[in-house]
Motif scaffolding. Structure first.
Motif, PDB file in Angstrom:
ATOM      1  N   VAL A 574     -16.467  -8.352   5.588  1.00  0.00           N
ATOM      2  CA  VAL A 574     -16.316  -8.185   6.837  1.00  0.00           C
ATOM      3  C   VAL A 574     -14.659  -7.729   7.138  1.00  0.00           C
ATOM      4  CG1 VAL A 574     -16.312  -9.236   8.161  1.00  0.00           C
ATOM      5  CG2 VAL A 574     -17.823 -10.123   7.279  1.00  0.00           C
ATOM      6  N   ARG A 575     -14.352  -7.254   8.101  1.00  0.00           N
ATOM      7  CA  ARG A 575     -12.991  -6.534   7.613  1.00  0.00           C
ATOM      8  C   ARG A 575     -12.588  -7.820   8.386  1.00  0.00           C
ATOM      9  NH1 ARG A 575     -11.821  -0.770  10.668  1.00  0.00           N
ATOM     10  NH2 ARG A 575     -12.116  -2.403  12.655  1.00  0.00           N
ATOM     11  N   ILE A 576     -11.230  -8.362   7.774  1.00  0.00           N
ATOM     12  CA  ILE A 576      -9.945  -8.878   8.924  1.00  0.00           C
ATOM     13  C   ILE A 576      -9.354  -8.516   9.383  1.00  0.00           C
ATOM     14  CG2 ILE A 576     -11.296 -11.605   7.303  1.00  0.00           C
ATOM     15  CD1 ILE A 576      -8.472 -11.205   5.387  1.00  0.00           C
ATOM     16  N   ALA A 577      -9.210  -7.789   8.624  1.00  0.00           N
ATOM     17  CA  ALA A 577      -7.088  -7.342   9.871  1.00  0.00           C
ATOM     18  C   ALA A 577      -6.960  -5.850   9.399  1.00  0.00           C
ATOM     19  CB  ALA A 577      -6.295  -7.923   8.733  1.00  0.00           C
ATOM     20  N   THR A 578      -6.642  -5.099  10.325  1.00  0.00           N
ATOM     21  CA  THR A 578      -6.023  -3.808  10.113  1.00  0.00           C
ATOM     22  C   THR A 578      -4.146  -3.688  10.390  1.00  0.00           C
ATOM     23  OG1 THR A 578      -8.329  -2.561  10.996  1.00  0.00           O
ATOM     24  CG2 THR A 578      -6.277  -1.223  11.608  1.00  0.00           C
ATOM     25  N   THR A 579      -3.597  -2.961   9.578  1.00  0.00           N
ATOM     26  CA  THR A 579      -1.922  -3.023   9.274  1.00  0.00           C
ATOM     27  C   THR A 579      -1.501  -1.861   9.196  1.00  0.00           C
ATOM     28  OG1 THR A 579      -0.435  -4.619   9.124  1.00  0.00           O
ATOM     29  CG2 THR A 579      -2.053  -4.224   7.011  1.00  0.00           C
ATOM     30  N   SER A 580      -0.564  -1.596   9.899  1.00  0.00           N
ATOM     31  CA  SER A 580       0.486  -0.725   8.816  1.00  0.00           C
ATOM     32  C   SER A 580       1.842  -0.798   7.977  1.00  0.00           C
ATOM     33  CB  SER A 580       0.872   0.384  10.356  1.00  0.00           C
ATOM     34  OG  SER A 580       1.767  -0.936  10.666  1.00  0.00           O
ATOM     35  N   SER A 581       1.932  -2.083   7.402  1.00  0.00           N
ATOM     36  CA  SER A 581       2.031  -2.866   6.955  1.00  0.00           C
ATOM     37  C   SER A 581       1.651  -2.573   5.171  1.00  0.00           C
ATOM     38  CB  SER A 581       3.427  -3.666   7.076  1.00  0.00           C
ATOM     39  OG  SER A 581       1.993  -4.377   6.842  1.00  0.00           O
ATOM     40  N   SER A 582       2.249  -3.665   3.882  1.00  0.00           N
ATOM     41  CA  SER A 582       1.717  -3.427   2.919  1.00  0.00           C
ATOM     42  C   SER A 582       2.058  -4.303   2.400  1.00  0.00           C
ATOM     43  CB  SER A 582       2.792  -3.049   1.890  1.00  0.00           C
ATOM     44  OG  SER A 582       4.327  -2.706   1.884  1.00  0.00           O
ATOM     45  N   SER A 583       1.262  -5.366   3.328  1.00  0.00           N
ATOM     46  CA  SER A 583       1.321  -6.749   3.325  1.00  0.00           C
ATOM     47  C   SER A 583       0.335  -7.459   4.940  1.00  0.00           C
ATOM     48  CB  SER A 583       2.151  -7.406   2.905  1.00  0.00           C
ATOM     49  OG  SER A 583       3.030  -7.997   3.851  1.00  0.00           O
ATOM     50  N   TYR A 584      -0.772  -8.351   3.635  1.00  0.00           N
ATOM     51  CA  TYR A 584      -0.720  -9.180   5.758  1.00  0.00           C
ATOM     52  C   TYR A 584      -1.110 -10.604   4.338  1.00  0.00           C
ATOM     53  CZ  TYR A 584      -4.700 -10.964   8.382  1.00  0.00           C
ATOM     54  OH  TYR A 584      -5.053 -11.803   9.780  1.00  0.00           O
ATOM     55  N   THR A 585      -1.366 -11.706   5.633  1.00  0.00           N
ATOM     56  CA  THR A 585      -1.105 -13.050   5.430  1.00  0.00           C
ATOM     57  C   THR A 585      -2.233 -13.488   5.908  1.00  0.00           C
ATOM     58  OG1 THR A 585       1.135 -12.851   4.601  1.00  0.00           O
ATOM     59  CG2 THR A 585      -0.429 -14.986   5.072  1.00  0.00           C
TER      60      THR A 585
END
Length: 623
Positions: A574-585
């Motif tokens: 399940v998709r939990i996030a979308t980001t334009s950076s190269s990391s996610y917490t």
């Protein structure tokens, strides 16, 4: 531009000639005169002029009288230093300012039939010492000016001696709007008071109608304190003058508006009008308009934490509390900043009429037009016209902010007329180097094949001793992690190359070929189709705590953003996030539990979107 340092040999010789002339000129300049043995400093001053903070010295003076004459601003403190003062006559105090004479625990004595301090202009507070006139005149007199003694001090201006004057400071109050103020329980409308130290100051502020009005803001010595109804100045901090301003206004609430790219504030992608924080009167309504700039897409507008969709306006009705409104964008285009090297009539070439600045300006115009034939490319330039000057190289590099690629266009110079190799100088450090080198190689190849140079292209990387890029434009772009390339279109010191570059048709051909190479590198085409971005590499998980796992990867060429997926209890991702950076917490996790993730890149170009395959799944267990 010279291959090694950007300065031609002729300009180097001229530089050393000028430097030699300056050295000769300075050799015969007279030596600086020694400072006066009577110069006033902290060690021998009788008085000093301070700013209102009571700490910052403006200047030292040899006497109290000269310090008074040196006044040129309001809200200053003249402080007697180190010793008592004996006057031979009266001092005329004629500076038309408000300030304090701080005797600093000392005594001023004199023998005069007139007042020792004759105040003819301004408002002068006198504090912290003793003034004694043994000649029959008063200690202080007002003759056109105002002398102010500390509040609740028993001495009189008509006295010949003012003994043990307490320390005091001016406290100035201004009030705007409908309300009332008290100081230590007593009403105070506004104005300036000379208040002795020894106790704290308690100020209270009350609007006349609390159902309609409020304290809209309190400012103390230039520092905004907000919508407070009371403020205390502790006695221990009363070593200076105070300026207090209170404003009463209709009760209002703040609406904070911000534009976002991922989780970071970004003002390049679009705007909300009104911007920033807007005060809205209680019970009223306010509409906010959301705009999107070319090359970006509005994905969502979030009001007080609740998604409203990609709406272009939102109205807060009957406002009775603070609110927030955030617009979330993503980039849908490739942004390229072109830097036409140098200015008008700069850097002569080997053929008549050739100037690097002029021809590279022409090339930048052709390249801008050629790039705009590819849907999804937005072009900017570091200058808008061929000028007779240019900003510094680092400043030009800084204009790369918000862009994806920075290209500086040049032709080179050498003392060897046969040299003709194309050159690309690329960003020296990651995360810019890999992409800069990739596009640099393509552009250098294009220059060689289009101009048919005899020598092969070269790729350079040059660093300063601290590891940063040597060249200013590249260093400026690196501040914003933007890959940068300086493209040297052969050598204008080579007659064949300079003649080729003088042709508008040749420059047009070069621009078309360079635009095609850039588009190919980034997977763009004139029909608007885009290649899918590459699969993210370097995918890894880092357990940060019992409830957090950091997911990181290496950015993919051409990616607009990244989609992060987590496996659920049913085994589905399940998709939990979308980001334009190269990391996610990922936070809010359960302790000692294993979580599995995938990530893939996506690319948006106008209304179309393509995605990469997912990086191989990774698992980690929380602490």
């Amino acid at each position: 531009m010279n291959c090694k340092n950007g300065i031609s040999s002729k300009r180097v010789k001229a530089f050393w000639g000028v430097l030699l002339s300056l050295c000769v000129a300075f050799t015969f300049l007279p030596a600086a005169l020694p400072s006066s043995a009577n110069a006033v400093s902290a060690s021998n001053a009788a008085a000093a002029l301070y700013k209102a903070d009571g700490k910052t010295v403006v200047r030292y003076y040899s006497s109290l009288s000269s310090a008074i004459k040196g006044l040129s601003n309001n809200n200053r403190i003249i402080k007697v230093l180190n010793k008592n003062v004996t006057l031979t006559g009266s001092i005329t105090v004629n500076r038309d300012y408000k300030y304090t004479i701080d005797l600093n625990g000392h005594t001023v004595t004199g023998s005069s039939t007139a007042a020792l301090l004759n105040i003819t202009a301004g408002t002068v507070g006198i504090a912290n010492g003793t003034i004694t006139n043994t000649g029959g005149g008063s200690a202080v007199a007002e003759n056109g000016g105002n002398a102010v003694l500390p509040e609740n001090y028993s001495g009189s201006l008509s006295s010949s001696s003012l003994g043990s004057i307490p320390q005091a400071h001016f406290v100035n109050l201004t009030a705007e709007g409908s309300g009332s103020q008290t100081l230590n329980g007593s009403a105070w409308t506004s104005g300036s008071r000379f208040i002795r130290t020894g106790s704290s100051l308690h100020l209270n502020f009350a609007p006349t109608d609390t159902s309609t009005y409020e304290v809209a803001g309190l400012t103390v010595n230039g520092s905004k304190k907000g919508k407070v109804t009371s403020y205390t100045i502790a006695d221990s901090s009363r070593t200076r003058d105070y300026s207090i301003s209170v404003k009463y206004d209709y009760i209002s609430f703040n609406v904070k508006a911000e534009t976002m790219m991922g989780s970071s504030a970004n003002t390049i992608c679009g705007s909300i009008d009104p911007a920033g924080t807007t005060a809205v009167r209680k019970g009223e309504s306010r509409t906010f308009t959301i705009s999107t700039k070319d090359g970006y897409q509005l994905n969502d507008v979030v009001v007080d934490g609740v998604s409203q969709g990609a709406v272009t306006s939102y109205t807060f009705s009957n406002v009775n509390e603070d609110h927030t409104i955030s617009a979330y964008y993503e980039k849908t285009a490739l942004f390229i900043m072109l830097d036409p090297g140098h200015f008008k009539n700069y850097n002569k070439g080997a053929v008549s009429g050739y100037y690097e600045g002029n021809q590279m300006w022409k090339l930048s115009n052709y390249l801008e037009s050629a790039l705009k034939q590819y849907p999804g490319i937005i072009v900017g330039k570091t200058k808008s016209s061929l000028m007779t000057y240019e900003s510094g190289v680092y400043a030009r590099g800084l204009k790369a902010q918000g862009y994806d690629l920075f290209i500086s266009l040049h032709s080179n110079s050498s003392d060897v007329s046969s040299v003709d190799y194309p050159l690309a100088i690329v960003s020296a450090n990651e995360p810019m180097y890999t992409e800069a080198r990739g596009i640099g190689v393509k552009l250098a190849k294009v220059v060689r094949s289009t101009m048919n140079t005899k020598q092969s292209y070269q790729i350079w990387v040059k660093r300063q001793s601290d590891g940063r890029d040597w060249y200013g434009v590249i260093r400026g772009a690196a501040k914003y992690d933007v890959p940068a390339v300086i493209v040297e279109h052969s050598f204008h010191s080579n007659r064949t190359a300079a003649k080729w570059l003088m042709s508008d048709a040749n420059l047009q051909e070069m621009a078309n070929n360079e635009a095609a190479a850039i588009a190919d590198y980034y997977g763009l085409s004139k029909d608007g189709t885009v290649a899918a971005p590459k699969k993210p590499s370097g995918f890894k998980l880092t357990v940060k705590s019992s409830s957090k796992i950091k997911i990181s990867w290496t950015k993919s060429l051409g990616a607009t953003g990244y989609q992060i997926y987590r496996k659920n209890s049913s085994g589905n991702y399940v998709r939990i996030a979308t980001t334009s950076s190269s990391s996610y917490t990922d936070s809010g996790l359960t302790s000692k539990t294993t979580y599995t993730y995938k990530v893939r890149a996506y690319r948006t170009n106008g209304s179309s979107k393509t995605t990469s395959s997912c990086a191989s799944a990774r698992s980690a267990t929380t602490k």
